[in-house]
Write a protein that holds these residues in place. Sequence first.
Motif, PDB file in Angstrom:
ATOM      1  N   TRP A  58       6.636 -27.665   8.375  1.00 21.61           N
ATOM      2  CA  TRP A  58       8.014 -27.648   7.787  1.00 21.61           C
ATOM      3  C   TRP A  58       8.635 -29.001   7.392  1.00 21.61           C
ATOM      4  O   TRP A  58       8.630 -29.889   7.921  1.00 21.61           O
ATOM      5  N   LYS A  59       9.413 -28.959   6.158  1.00 25.82           N
ATOM      6  CA  LYS A  59      10.324 -30.095   5.648  1.00 25.82           C
ATOM      7  C   LYS A  59      11.563 -29.602   5.158  1.00 25.82           C
ATOM      8  O   LYS A  59      11.576 -28.492   4.625  1.00 25.82           O
ATOM      9  N   GLU A 105      11.222 -40.599   6.353  1.00 26.56           N
ATOM     10  CA  GLU A 105      10.403 -40.035   7.293  1.00 26.56           C
ATOM     11  C   GLU A 105      10.960 -39.540   8.547  1.00 26.56           C
ATOM     12  O   GLU A 105      10.785 -38.724   9.257  1.00 26.56           O
ATOM     13  N   ILE A 108      13.509 -36.778   8.357  1.00 30.62           N
ATOM     14  CA  ILE A 108      12.735 -35.684   8.335  1.00 30.62           C
ATOM     15  C   ILE A 108      12.156 -35.244   9.644  1.00 30.62           C
ATOM     16  O   ILE A 108      12.104 -33.914  10.163  1.00 30.62           O
ATOM     17  N   SER A 123      15.064 -34.119  11.711  1.00 29.85           N
ATOM     18  CA  SER A 123      15.322 -32.796  11.102  1.00 29.85           C
ATOM     19  C   SER A 123      14.501 -31.470  11.812  1.00 29.85           C
ATOM     20  O   SER A 123      14.885 -30.520  12.136  1.00 29.85           O
ATOM     21  N   ARG A 124      13.202 -31.852  11.764  1.00 28.89           N
ATOM     22  CA  ARG A 124      12.269 -31.022  12.457  1.00 28.89           C
ATOM     23  C   ARG A 124      12.415 -30.765  13.737  1.00 28.89           C
ATOM     24  O   ARG A 124      12.545 -29.537  14.513  1.00 28.89           O
TER      25      ARG A 124
END
Length: 617
Positions: free
Chosen positions: A511-512, A574, A577, A580-581
Motif C-alpha cells: 500500500w502507498k 520514502e 510513505i 503513512s503506512r
Amino acid sequence: MKTNAGASPVLPRLAAILAIAVAYGYFLLFAEFALLELAKPLFGDDRALRPLLGLLGGAGVLGSGLAAWRFRMVTFRAQLMVGFVGCAASAAITLGADRTGLWLAAAGVGLSLGWTTVTLSSGLRATTGSRWLGLCCGLGTGLAYAVSNLPPIFNATPRIQTIIVLGIALIGVGASRWMFPQSAADPEPLARREAGLAVWEVIFLALVWLDAAGFYILQHTPKLRQETWSGEWLLFGNAMTHLIGAVLAGLLLDAGRLGATVMFAIMALGFADLLIGGGGDNFATARVLYTMGVSAYSAALVFYPAMSGRPWVAAGLFALAGWGGSALGIGMVQDLHVIPVWFIGFAGLSVGAALLVRWRVITTPLMLGLVALCVFPPRTSAVEDDYARGREVYIAEGCINCHSQYVRPNVLMDILWWGPTQPLSKTMSEHPPLVGLRRQGPDLTNVGNRRNPEWQRLHLIAPRSISPGSRMPSYARLFRSGDLRGSWLVAYLAELGADTAQIRQQQIDEWKPPIEALALPEDESAARRTFISLCASCHGLEGRGDGELANQLLDKPSDFVKRPLRHVNTNGSESLIALSRIIKFGLPGTPMAGHEYLDDSIVVMLARYVDRRDGHK
C-alpha cells in the motif's frame, strides 16, 4: 604461550567470569531479543523471521566448527578477542540497517557467537582450574541473566539494548587480555569418568528445547508476559533468583554433582511449564521454578564442555543442543501455540534415561516426579482453553450485535481495512457461526493481526481512552481481580486472523498513499489537532512517548523528539510513505494500532507532522 606464571590466579578467574557473562549476556539480550525486535518492522511477523533465524543458527553452527578447527591454546586469548570484536561489529551493523544489513548482521552474530562460545569453553578450565570452574560458570551465567533483567536494560528500546551489548562485547575484549591459561593445566578427571558426548547431547538438547519453548510462550502470551516481566520489583526479583540459582548450581558442579544439577533443571522446567499450561493461580511458583531451572542448566551447559577442554566437544554440544534446541523449541510452539504435556514428559524421561546410562543412582522422588509428568498432568492447553472460553465470553457479552466476522470478498474497502478474506465454509463450520448481525464497529475476522493483546485489553477496559469517539461500552468488569473472562476474551481476539498474518503484511507492504494525498498542502494547525485527538493518549502532546497510557504498555511508545523513529529507516519521500503506512495500518505485534478508516489525506497529514518532530533529522 604467555602463562603469567607465578601471578595470582584470582585475576584470571575474575576475567573468566566476566567473559562468560559477556558471551551469555550478548546471546540473551541481543541474539535472542534485540536483533529480532529490530528485524520485525522490516520482516513482518514471527513466521516471516524464520529464514533470518535459520541464517543465525546456521552461521552459529559454522562459527562453532571453525573455532574448534582453528583452536590453539597458545593463541587462545587472541582468538577470544577476535570473537568478541566480531560480536561488537555485528551489533553495530544493525544500527540503522535495512533488510540487507540485517541479513549480514544475523550471519555475523551467528559466526561470531559460535566462534566465541567454543573458544571460551575450550580455554576456560585451563584459566580457572577444575576446582573453581563450576563456581566461575555459575557466577558468569548468573550475572548475564541478572544484568539482562535489570529494569533500565530490560525496558530499554531494542536500539538502546544494541548499543549496550556493543559496549558489553568490547568489555569482553578487555577481559580476554587477562585470561592466562596455564600450560600445565590440572588433569580432567570428569572428562574420563563421564559418559560419552552423545548422552550429554540428549540431556542438553531436551533442556534447551524445553526452555526455548517455554520462553517463547511467556514472551508471546500477554498475561504471562505481564506476570513475568512487568514492574521493577518483579524484574529485580527475577535477576536475583537467576543469580542465586546459577551460583548454587555452580557449587553443585564443583562438588561433582553434574547429574543432580541437570535433573533438578529438567524437573524445575517441566513442572513450571505444566503450571503455566494449567492456567491456574500458581504462576508465582512457576516463575521461580522456571527461573531456577534455566539458571541451573545454563551453568551446566557452560561447565560440561569447559571441563572437557576439547574444542570439538564444545562445538558439537553448542551446535546441536544450543542452536538446534533453540530452533526446535521455538518452531514447535510457533505451530502449536502450547507445549504439549507429552513432550514435557518425554523430555524428562529422556534426561532420566540418559543419566541412567551413566549408572548413576536416581532417587525415588525424582523418578516418581517424572512419572507424574506423564500420568497426572494438569490441564493440557492453556492457549486452546482460553480461546474456547474467550469465544463463549464473546457470545455471552453480545459482541456479535455490533461486530461482524466476515470480510466481503468483492468489497475492496473491506479487504483494505480489515484484511484478507476467509472462505465462508470455514466461518459456517463453527458452532455457532459468528458472521454478525450488523456492522456498527470494525470487522473482527483478522483482528488478531491488526490489534495486539495489550491494545485489546486497554480498549475493552476504557474504549474512549484509546479510541476517541468510540461508542463501545466499557467491559472493565471482565478484568476485575479474580475474574478471568477479560483475559479469555483477549486470548480469543488475539487468535482471530492468526493464519492470515503473512498475507496481511504483504497487503500493508504494497500500500502507498495516493499521489493526490501526497500533493495536498500542509496544515500544521489541523495536523496538531488531529494528533492530539488520536495519538496523544500514548505518544503525549509533544510526541515524547509520555501519554497517559504509556506506563500501561510493556512496549513503550516512541519518543519522536529525542530518538529517531524506531521503525522508519528511510528519508525523504520514502520516509513519509513508511510513516503513512504505519499510521494507516499500525505495527503488527505492537500496541501501535492502525487507523484504517481515516481518509488518506489525513493519514499523510499526520505522517508529515510526526516526521517533522523527529529530532534526528
